[in-house]
Design a protein around this motif. Structure first.
Motif, mmCIF file in Angstrom:
data_model
loop_
_atom_site.group_PDB
_atom_site.id
_atom_site.type_symbol
_atom_site.label_atom_id
_atom_site.label_comp_id
_atom_site.label_asym_id
_atom_site.label_seq_id
_atom_site.Cartn_x
_atom_site.Cartn_y
_atom_site.Cartn_z
ATOM 1 N N ALA A 1 33.481 53.896 154.857
ATOM 2 C CA ALA A 1 32.546 52.985 154.184
ATOM 3 C C ALA A 1 31.449 52.506 155.124
ATOM 4 O O ALA A 1 30.344 52.197 154.697
ATOM 5 C CB ALA A 1 33.300 51.787 153.614
ATOM 6 N N GLN B 1 29.620 45.770 150.784
ATOM 7 C CA GLN B 1 28.914 46.378 149.655
ATOM 8 C C GLN B 1 29.608 47.624 149.098
ATOM 9 O O GLN B 1 29.822 48.597 149.822
ATOM 10 C CB GLN B 1 27.494 46.725 150.097
ATOM 11 C CG GLN B 1 26.596 46.984 148.894
ATOM 12 C CD GLN B 1 25.163 47.235 149.307
ATOM 13 O OE1 GLN B 1 24.828 47.204 150.474
ATOM 14 N NE2 GLN B 1 24.316 47.503 148.318
ATOM 15 N N ASP B 2 29.923 47.573 147.822
ATOM 16 C CA ASP B 2 30.528 48.714 147.109
ATOM 17 C C ASP B 2 31.845 49.167 147.729
ATOM 18 O O ASP B 2 32.245 50.327 147.577
ATOM 19 C CB ASP B 2 29.562 49.923 147.075
ATOM 20 C CG ASP B 2 28.335 49.652 146.221
ATOM 21 O OD1 ASP B 2 28.376 48.737 145.385
ATOM 22 O OD2 ASP B 2 27.336 50.364 146.394
ATOM 23 N N ARG C 1 34.874 48.528 146.980
ATOM 24 C CA ARG C 1 35.881 48.956 146.000
ATOM 25 C C ARG C 1 35.611 50.380 145.477
ATOM 26 O O ARG C 1 36.547 51.128 145.194
ATOM 27 C CB ARG C 1 35.951 47.964 144.833
ATOM 28 C CG ARG C 1 36.783 46.729 145.152
ATOM 29 C CD ARG C 1 36.672 45.654 144.080
ATOM 30 N NE ARG C 1 37.116 46.098 142.769
ATOM 31 C CZ ARG C 1 38.380 46.032 142.318
ATOM 32 N NH1 ARG C 1 39.330 45.554 143.101
ATOM 33 N NH2 ARG C 1 38.682 46.423 141.106
ATOM 34 N N HIS C 2 34.358 50.771 145.402
ATOM 35 C CA HIS C 2 34.055 52.160 145.048
ATOM 36 C C HIS C 2 34.702 53.111 146.065
ATOM 37 O O HIS C 2 35.291 54.119 145.701
ATOM 38 C CB HIS C 2 32.544 52.418 145.080
ATOM 39 C CG HIS C 2 31.787 51.927 143.889
ATOM 40 N ND1 HIS C 2 31.407 50.616 143.747
ATOM 41 C CD2 HIS C 2 31.314 52.572 142.787
ATOM 42 C CE1 HIS C 2 30.729 50.477 142.607
ATOM 43 N NE2 HIS C 2 30.666 51.650 142.009
ATOM 44 N N ARG D 1 25.479 57.122 150.299
ATOM 45 C CA ARG D 1 26.765 56.646 150.808
ATOM 46 C C ARG D 1 27.867 57.462 150.106
ATOM 47 O O ARG D 1 27.625 58.115 149.097
ATOM 48 C CB ARG D 1 26.932 55.148 150.546
ATOM 49 C CG ARG D 1 25.970 54.299 151.411
ATOM 50 C CD ARG D 1 26.307 52.817 151.308
ATOM 51 N NE ARG D 1 27.621 52.544 151.865
ATOM 52 C CZ ARG D 1 28.398 51.520 151.511
ATOM 53 N NH1 ARG D 1 27.973 50.669 150.599
ATOM 54 N NH2 ARG D 1 29.578 51.345 152.065
ATOM 55 N N GLU E 1 33.801 50.530 139.656
ATOM 56 C CA GLU E 1 34.120 51.284 140.865
ATOM 57 C C GLU E 1 34.974 52.509 140.556
ATOM 58 O O GLU E 1 35.330 53.236 141.476
ATOM 59 C CB GLU E 1 34.834 50.386 141.874
ATOM 60 C CG GLU E 1 36.088 49.732 141.365
ATOM 61 C CD GLU E 1 35.802 48.386 140.708
ATOM 62 O OE1 GLU E 1 34.625 47.989 140.590
ATOM 63 O OE2 GLU E 1 36.757 47.728 140.307
#
Lengths: 343, 343, 343, 343
Positions: A71, A220-221, A223-224, D74, D127
């Protein structure tokens, strides 16, 4: 056979089982959005004095490390670690599988040094080499040693100056917090690291690690990326409950203390016999150097690992206590150490 | 609020908690080499009549899918799925993150068809396109439907002819095995698939899925790839115990049956009201098409999801029962369905 | 400023330009299926006495290395290299970006040793560590040294015993083949390595490297993996023509010889002045240790790199000749070396 | 056999060969830092009226696409494309190999529509699904169609609103710029796209594509990611020289015009015969629908591809002209089309 092999040999602290039983048929939503995870988050934020931190739960350390690192880094960026770092030695190339190099540096005591970090920053030459962007450390380290508050502050300082993220693997954080001479608190760690995880697997949980992310960039993001790596747990309740158990009534600190106390008893027994140590560890892992004959004899009753040959007649071993180590087992082990004499 | 949202809202079947309690302080080695995992393996091999199968335990379905697929494919190879396939719709690109394309095909009933597989094989033109190598199916499917024995045999046949691996995602396998009209047994599945997983998360476990690998090619070094993906669980005992609980005394089949029975009660209530269905499902997931006003009214007392607009006044919903659904809740729900009339 | 910085400072050997001109408007199919690539393949197979080898063309060495390694390894497998290996030092983590760890070993002379390979094989403990599967070597090495026939045979032997692939990066192969004392031929290399590449970029081509794959396992679907990595060249004709030029009339060997001859003149000049060397190199790269003042003076007229501090008053430098080095430039350089005296 | 198969069948425009010859023995530094690349960069920035743009050179389109996309996204982010997009159809999963999903949408004319982009943005649920972040388009498209200025403005507008990057694959940009009715200029494209590439391989170069990056976010560390993907060309001079040739004296525009003129002659011949087209293309690729017998007859003298069955007696074909198409060949082809009559 009594195991001093590691700190994940038993199930979990009985308090956690109680909560599991009490809440078993309460309905909850999935994927760590449930009431148990939320309660655990609040307990952890409180313990860390980090009200704005994001807290996420994982089932294991390797999965945690690879997700946090994936991440954080752009494709060409690398993570710095000591040669002993868990990501370098025991994760089957998990970090590389996400596309990133682990750049390793020798270390006598398993700890990363600020000058190594600074050198790595200054020696970045060009686009022909990976770009360091994150420093990975373990607390306690894989050798049982700990960073002092001053040491962590120095690392955090150099990371900030270099624009690096500082990430702490806290697989054994309970034992580090309870270590003899430790002056580093959870709030210190939350303040100094961009992200870290509070280990549950080795510290009394059935399963689970809790990542604390204080740097908003890393939030940021996240959990994605957890989901993408199979790390967002459908039945997050299981993980939430572990950390409710561990962070209510300071259980996490108490079980760390208990394990370290017993490791110190074993250390004392070894010192009394005049045995040396690979490294001076104030935590639940001890690496005494024993006569080979003594080791063989002890192994008839106790299991432990890490056998490293020192000389013809001596080897270092790794002895690990845990939240679950029974005091009578420790006493018996110490008595046997004291009684045994090299043939 | 009573949840018919999904099949992972509660903790676990009480029998599993009992075993957890009874074994909590037994010492065990780590990483799924413990006595509990081994016992669960034996139970599963027996249930599958697959004595040479490898059985591995995972904490969740996405992690399972990505590990199996990454282990099976060379870099340029792709996995085939229906557009509804979980790997295509709900895993945040987890398969692509391991480097592989998921090639999707439309399907009315969520099932993959042999002719699609054969076409994909025959249309492989050149090195300019990905090479299909694995077929991914779910049993039961994401629409609640099931493959019959004849259908799975036909798929297995075409896969064998094309040199493709056949992999079944059994997240809801308990409910498929107990489905109305199902003629497919675990031994059939073990015989016809190269690998599949027996879902625990949605079928009564605290956490856990059990992968069964029958194809020796896929067995090779599988634990390495599990570890690399953070899927080798340090405290494997937790997972072993889940499957001991589920496979002793046929619990897995019993809880599947119980859930399907209740889904059928709900289905009957809907049929009695004249409601149509998006698809005819014989399992624990039902997709009735209801008047919008009825849905709104039901949602005051019950939670359920999957709202899909059908026309101005109707939507389809997804109603899910589980091992934990209380019969009185089902009865109340059915009574309310029958009582409610479109405004 | 005359450059002795590297061996890719000029365009290409004039013979290649002639063929480019002569064939420019001949139509050809794309993606390395053209008549020029096919002719170059035949010339290379002949030179290697390897009629069953697959030959593929790439535009650059990093792209070649990452494609060959990605094609060869399963996800958990690693490639072994010396610390000087190009994949370890100068490719920005290209191998890791394909998911694989590069495991490095110290080496005084830049050469991999059979006992290191055997140790790596024998120390494979478990699924917690990456599995070595390929040995990467460079001929000539990044230090200008070369493997003898006996050394390569020993490496090939140990690789075969361990089940490892042996892969040679021949970015500077022309200069290795022409090295003083070299006893290793292209047919030897083709016989002993599973795959290797014949460097063009540094050996007289406008652009291009030619991979020779003799192991049928590595041949499978290789063009798919080339395409996936952007390495299948649409206008393959350009690459085919380079290697037609280089392998007609033994040009590749002649230009290697010419470059080495001139490196030897420079080496002699340094020896005459009593300068030491970082390593004893028989190829086109020389690493003399010179007084700092001499280096500064030389740099007024010549560019070269690799400055490595040896002591307060001395540094090692890297001087590289090439197929294009003009003899008068070498003579002038030698004369200046001989004339300059430390202040 | 005269080829109308594609636009990369010949070597390069003679002007480029002249520059290669003239500069062959000039020494230059490596890795696209040479005087030729720098001069080409200036010419391109000027043509684009984009003085702050970064310009980088690649050897091929797939390598360009995967590098730009890997640099931009990302891990959990996806790129949107039409189903015809080159990254979706002809790159063997190159984008997925960098870890990212290509999300495809049907399109009659090969062009992406703003409402599709907006829908993708608005339907991001959670997500559990990949996050769209980049829109990939081709100019001209894989069907030979082109975006008008208004269409590109609308796409850029929606991308900006959604926070998406807009990336244009300009493999055939010369032919789009010269298309009948085109109103889109290089400065427009540079202003509206975050990044795009000016194709050389299909537009007169021996090899090479030139990426223009106008968005500063995408400029950061781009050379690192090029190097990591094997895309930083050691002998960058070769690529620089291509684009000097193409952008001096507007050659790029002239050769585009020449190719389109001839495609229009072929289109006219087809129209005169009453043949329909799969799509109305104003560029160098034409997709006429011809009687099968006519196709067979034409193929005795001409090669072309894209055979797509329309009905029992008709198929669509793909006819491509290029910078190198000889006018007499076009005339002969047209004459044969006009002369042939369905049997």
């Amino acid at each position: 056979m009594i195991m001093f092999t590691n700190d994940y040999s038993e199930g979990c602290h009985p308090r956690i089982l109680e909560i599991l039983m009490a809440t078993n048929l309460e309905q909850a939503v999935g994927y760590e959005n449930d009431q148990f995870c939320n309660q655990a988050r609040e307990l952890i934020r409180l313990a860390c004095q980090a009200p704005d931190a994001d807290v996420h739960f994982f089932t294991g350390g390797t999965l945690t490390n690879l997700t946090v690192i994936a991440a954080a880094l752009r494709p060409h960026q690398a993570v710095l670690s000591t040669v002993q770092g868990h990501i370098a030695t025991n994760e089957t190339g998990a970090i590389e599988a996400t596309g990133h190099r682990v750049v390793t540096f020798p270390s006598d005591d398993g700890k990363m040094k600020p000058e190594i970090v600074r050198n790595a920053f200054e020696r970045q030459r060009s686009e022909h080499v990976t770009q360091p962007k994150m420093v990975y450390i373990s607390q306690s380290t894989e050798l049982g040693t700990i960073y002092t508050k001053a040491e962590l502050e120095a690392l955090a300082q150099v990371c900030q100056e270099c624009g690096f993220f500082l990430y702490m693997d806290g697989a054994r954080l309970a034992y580090a917090l309870a270590a003899v001479g430790n002056d580093l608190t959870l709030p210190d760690i939350a303040r100094l690291c961009d992200a870290f995880y509070i280990g549950g697997n080795k510290c009394g949980a059935l399963t689970g690690e809790a990542v604390v992310i204080t740097n908003p960039i890393l939030q940021q993001d996240f959990r994605h990326i957890m989901k993408q790596n199979g790390a967002l747990t459908a039945k997050g309740r299981l993980l939430g409950i572990q950390f409710i158990g561990l962070f209510e009534d300071d259980l996490y600190f108490k079980i760390g203390k208990k394990a370290v106390d017993q490791a110190m008893m074993i250390k004392q027994a070894c010192l009394q016999k005049g045995y040396g140590f690979r490294v001076d560890s104030p935590t639940n892992m001890q690496f005494p150097i024993m006569p080979t004959a003594v080791i063989a004899k002890l192994r008839e009753k106790y299991s432990f690992g890490g056998l490293t040959r020192i000389d013809e007649n001596h080897s270092a071993v790794r002895i690990v206590t845990s939240w679950a180590t029974k005091e009578e087992d420790t006493q018996a082990f110490c008595a046997d150490i004291l009684a045994l004499t090299e043939v």
